[in-house]
Design an enzyme around this catalytic site. Structure first.
Site, mmCIF file in Angstrom:
data_model
loop_
_atom_site.group_PDB
_atom_site.id
_atom_site.type_symbol
_atom_site.label_atom_id
_atom_site.label_comp_id
_atom_site.label_asym_id
_atom_site.label_seq_id
_atom_site.Cartn_x
_atom_site.Cartn_y
_atom_site.Cartn_z
ATOM 1 N N LYS A 83 0.857 -1.182 0.000
ATOM 2 C CA LYS A 83 0.000 0.000 0.000
ATOM 3 C C LYS A 83 0.894 1.233 0.000
ATOM 4 O O LYS A 83 1.778 1.367 0.861
ATOM 5 C CB LYS A 83 -0.846 -0.030 1.270
ATOM 6 C CG LYS A 83 -2.250 0.484 1.126
ATOM 7 C CD LYS A 83 -3.022 0.156 2.403
ATOM 8 C CE LYS A 83 -4.364 0.822 2.416
ATOM 9 N NZ LYS A 83 -5.008 0.657 3.729
HETATM 10 O O1 G3P Z 1 -7.781 1.406 5.686
HETATM 11 C C1 G3P Z 1 -7.942 2.714 5.346
HETATM 12 C C2 G3P Z 1 -9.298 3.313 5.677
HETATM 13 O O2 G3P Z 1 -10.303 2.370 5.579
HETATM 14 C C3 G3P Z 1 -9.321 4.117 6.925
HETATM 15 O O3 G3P Z 1 -10.627 4.430 7.348
HETATM 16 O O4 G3P Z 1 -12.106 5.110 9.174
HETATM 17 O O5 G3P Z 1 -9.671 5.755 9.277
HETATM 18 O O6 G3P Z 1 -11.224 6.843 7.644
HETATM 19 P P1 G3P Z 1 -10.909 5.604 8.417
#
Ligand code: G3P
Length: 216
Positions: A83
């Site tokens: 990633k």
């Molecule tokens: O894995 C990356 C993403 O899904 C992060 O989500 O909830 O931190 O905006 P969030």
């Protein structure tokens, strides 16, 4: 639509993988830090549980640094996907890694033009963060609609749309409706997806009727 788990919690992954519906896992530095565990060990354990793409994020900001961090990570297991952030350096690293046959998940995508560039660089996955767009009053799912349509216009693009920053089951429903390839789902949303009060009430009624019939 494929469902990935968005977590670095190994026990949660074990729980939901047992349902037979999990196609991959995404992690990020925040999720790994939250687990309190050694990065490489967590990735290896996840690879042993789920047979699908497992995203491990690099933290270097320059392309050579990202590539250097990627090499040992892909050595952990053939399913490890690297990633990288959606920056010019991330695009450079994507092109190099993709040319070496390494799958790259380009993350922190917030616009359709960013997604277009990631596809051109050879990303295996693009991760648009819809919840963070919703948080500031935009409609995150509109970005997914745009990317699905744009990628559909150019069949030479093989990049899969991986809906990330998912905040509720409604996001998952909409992602499937607009034809996203993958939705990465935090564990607690898996529970929300599977639960329905009428299922619970119906099951209780079936069992009560069954028990009553046994007694008569
Ligand atoms: O894995 C990356 C993403 O899904 C992060 O989500 O909830 O931190 O905006 P969030």
């Amino acid at each position: 639509m494929q469902i990935f788990l968005d977590t670095a919690e190994v026990e949660a992954i074990r729980t939901y993988a047992a349902w037979g519906v999990i196609d991959g896992v995404t992690t990020n530095p925040s999720l790994i830090a939250k687990s309190g565990r050694v990065f490489e060990e967590v990735i290896a354990e996840i690879c042993a549980i789920v047979d699908g793409p497992i995203s491990a994020e690099v933290t270097a900001l320059d392309a050579p640094g990202m590539i250097a961090q990627a090499e040992p990570l892909v050595g952990i297991h053939p399913n490890v996907t690297i990633k990288v952030p959606l920056t010019p350096e991330g695009l450079k690293a994507t092109e190099t890694l993709a040319n070496r046959g390494i799958a790259v998940n380009v993350t922190l995508c917030f616009s359709a033009t960013q997604a277009l560039l990631a596809a051109k660089a050879g990303a295996a996955f693009i991760s648009p963060f819809i919840g963070r767009l919703d948080d500031r009053g935009e409609r995150g799912m509109a970005l997914i609609e745009d990317i699905v349509e744009i990628y559909g216009n150019y069949p030479q693009f093989t990049t899969e749309v991986l809906v990330a920053s998912v905040r509720n089951a409604e996001h998952v429903r909409q992602a499937a409706l607009v034809g996203a390839d993958i939705c990465t789902v935090p564990p607690k949303i898996m529970d929300a997806m599977v639960t329905h009060d009428l299922t619970d009430k119906g099951l209780a009624a079936f069992l009560a009727d069954w028990e009553a019939a046994q007694g008569s």
